[in-house]
Design a protein around this motif. Structure first.
Motif, PDB file in Angstrom:
ATOM      1  N   ASP A 106      64.487  64.186  28.094  1.00 52.47           N
ATOM      2  CA  ASP A 106      64.559  62.746  28.294  1.00 52.47           C
ATOM      3  C   ASP A 106      64.014  62.470  29.685  1.00 52.47           C
ATOM      4  OD1 ASP A 106      66.639  63.192  30.190  1.00 52.47           O
ATOM      5  OD2 ASP A 106      68.157  63.017  28.623  1.00 52.47           O
ATOM      6  N   ARG A 107      64.129  61.269  30.145  1.00 55.17           N
ATOM      7  CA  ARG A 107      63.514  60.910  31.425  1.00 55.17           C
ATOM      8  C   ARG A 107      64.089  61.699  32.596  1.00 55.17           C
ATOM      9  NH1 ARG A 107      62.621  55.845  32.245  1.00 55.17           N
ATOM     10  NH2 ARG A 107      62.727  55.945  34.488  1.00 55.17           N
ATOM     11  N   ASN A 108      65.269  62.307  32.453  1.00 57.77           N
ATOM     12  CA  ASN A 108      65.902  63.033  33.548  1.00 57.77           C
ATOM     13  C   ASN A 108      65.920  64.554  33.371  1.00 57.77           C
ATOM     14  OD1 ASN A 108      66.640  60.598  34.923  1.00 57.77           O
ATOM     15  ND2 ASN A 108      68.214  60.330  33.362  1.00 57.77           N
ATOM     16  N   GLN A 110      63.672  68.060  31.917  1.00 52.65           N
ATOM     17  CA  GLN A 110      62.384  68.572  31.465  1.00 52.65           C
ATOM     18  C   GLN A 110      62.489  69.233  30.106  1.00 52.65           C
ATOM     19  OE1 GLN A 110      60.875  71.169  34.495  1.00 52.65           O
ATOM     20  NE2 GLN A 110      59.957  69.473  35.616  1.00 52.65           N
ATOM     21  N   PHE A 177      52.207  54.394  32.059  1.00 49.29           N
ATOM     22  CA  PHE A 177      53.589  54.781  32.307  1.00 49.29           C
ATOM     23  C   PHE A 177      54.534  53.711  31.765  1.00 49.29           C
ATOM     24  CE2 PHE A 177      56.839  57.225  34.203  1.00 49.29           C
ATOM     25  CZ  PHE A 177      57.808  56.330  34.627  1.00 49.29           C
ATOM     26  N   ASP A 178      55.541  54.152  31.029  1.00 51.10           N
ATOM     27  CA  ASP A 178      56.551  53.260  30.466  1.00 51.10           C
ATOM     28  C   ASP A 178      57.885  53.596  31.126  1.00 51.10           C
ATOM     29  OD1 ASP A 178      58.467  51.915  28.931  1.00 51.10           O
ATOM     30  OD2 ASP A 178      57.353  52.202  27.073  1.00 51.10           O
ATOM     31  N   ASP A 179      58.392  52.684  31.936  1.00 50.35           N
ATOM     32  CA  ASP A 179      59.630  52.915  32.669  1.00 50.35           C
ATOM     33  C   ASP A 179      60.817  53.141  31.736  1.00 50.35           C
ATOM     34  OD1 ASP A 179      60.947  53.107  35.253  1.00 50.35           O
ATOM     35  OD2 ASP A 179      61.986  51.265  34.642  1.00 50.35           O
ATOM     36  N   ARG A 180      60.745  52.615  30.516  1.00 53.57           N
ATOM     37  CA  ARG A 180      61.849  52.794  29.573  1.00 53.57           C
ATOM     38  C   ARG A 180      61.989  54.240  29.129  1.00 53.57           C
ATOM     39  NH1 ARG A 180      59.957  48.732  25.139  1.00 53.57           N
ATOM     40  NH2 ARG A 180      58.108  49.927  25.643  1.00 53.57           N
ATOM     41  N   THR A 181      60.862  54.979  29.045  1.00 56.52           N
ATOM     42  CA  THR A 181      60.905  56.355  28.561  1.00 56.52           C
ATOM     43  C   THR A 181      60.702  57.385  29.669  1.00 56.52           C
ATOM     44  OG1 THR A 181      58.523  56.489  28.096  1.00 56.52           O
ATOM     45  CG2 THR A 181      59.959  55.603  26.348  1.00 56.52           C
ATOM     46  N   GLY A 182      60.040  56.975  30.751  1.00 55.19           N
ATOM     47  CA  GLY A 182      59.718  57.903  31.814  1.00 55.19           C
ATOM     48  C   GLY A 182      58.453  58.693  31.566  1.00 55.19           C
ATOM     49  N   PHE A 183      57.673  58.293  30.561  1.00 53.84           N
ATOM     50  CA  PHE A 183      56.455  59.014  30.195  1.00 53.84           C
ATOM     51  C   PHE A 183      55.275  58.049  30.088  1.00 53.84           C
ATOM     52  CE2 PHE A 183      59.949  61.473  28.292  1.00 53.84           C
ATOM     53  CZ  PHE A 183      59.690  62.725  28.832  1.00 53.84           C
ATOM     54  N   ASP A 184      54.061  58.594  30.160  1.00 53.29           N
ATOM     55  CA  ASP A 184      52.868  57.812  29.843  1.00 53.29           C
ATOM     56  C   ASP A 184      52.847  57.629  28.331  1.00 53.29           C
ATOM     57  OD1 ASP A 184      52.043  57.675  32.460  1.00 53.29           O
ATOM     58  OD2 ASP A 184      50.660  59.364  32.311  1.00 53.29           O
TER      59      ASP A 184
END
Length: 193
Positions: A106-108, A110, A177-184
């Motif tokens: 998840d975003r936090n 790896q 980049f999507d701040d909701r997911t933490g990924f491009d």
């Protein structure tokens, strides 16, 4: 575009972009969702959850032989042919090794990355190829057990890889980049001109 029954509409916002609208268009809201809901967009910079744009496409069929690396060959093909809305439609074949990232992040936290060093059948290879791409693969071993994940690279062909690539002609794929997911994440935009 076919109409869906109201029971078939999911809870996320759906944006329809009409042909010829510019990139700044907000599209037409197609849900009863309130503007302040968690899935609605509060800024023009945020990524829309769903974008539906019909588009004609061109298909390319290619075959890779023993020893060729699938991921880098596909990315080179896309670059050499100036494909900006390309995706893998289908792929069958086999590999002798590869590196994939498992779906446990998840975003936090790896993802776990694993290296595979045995013969596998390619059960599925799907995803977008333009603007860096995003591919997932499912592989089966000699006993039919499957493993799958995000393609990191090193997918070396054993016997063959028969791949059909689609290129949409009315849209362009970008990653943002999507701040909701933490990924491009994928952003689909209408093609200008």
């Amino acid at each position: 575009m076919p109409k869906r029954k109201s029971s078939e509409v999911d809870s996320a916002e759906t944006i329809l972009v009409k042909k010829g609208e510019d990139d700044d268009s907000k599209g037409e809201r197609k849900s009863d969702e309130k503007e302040d809901s968690p899935t609605s967009s509060k800024t023009t910079d945020s990524i829309r959850s769903h974008v539906a744009m019909p588009s004609p496409m061109v298909c390319y069929a290619i075959r890779l032989g023993p020893g060729e690396e699938i991921h880098s060959t596909l990315m080179k093909f896309v670059k050499d042919n100036d494909l900006d809305a390309a995706f893998v439609m289908t792929c069958v074949g086999s590999i002798t090794k590869g590196t994939i990232r498992l779906a446990n992040a998840d975003r936090n936290h790896q993802n776990e990355i694993i290296s595979l060093n045995e013969r596998f059948e390619i059960v599925s290879l799907v995803g977008s190829l333009s603007d860096g791409g995003h591919l997932h693969i499912c592989l089966s071993d000699k006993d039919g057990k499957c493993v799958g994940g995000h393609v990191v690279g090193g997918l070396e062909v054993f016997t063959t890889a028969e791949i059909v690539i689609g290129q949409l002609s009315s849209v362009v794929f970008k990653r943002q980049f999507d701040d909701r997911t933490g990924f491009d994440e994928l952003v689909v935009k209408p093609r200008n001109g």
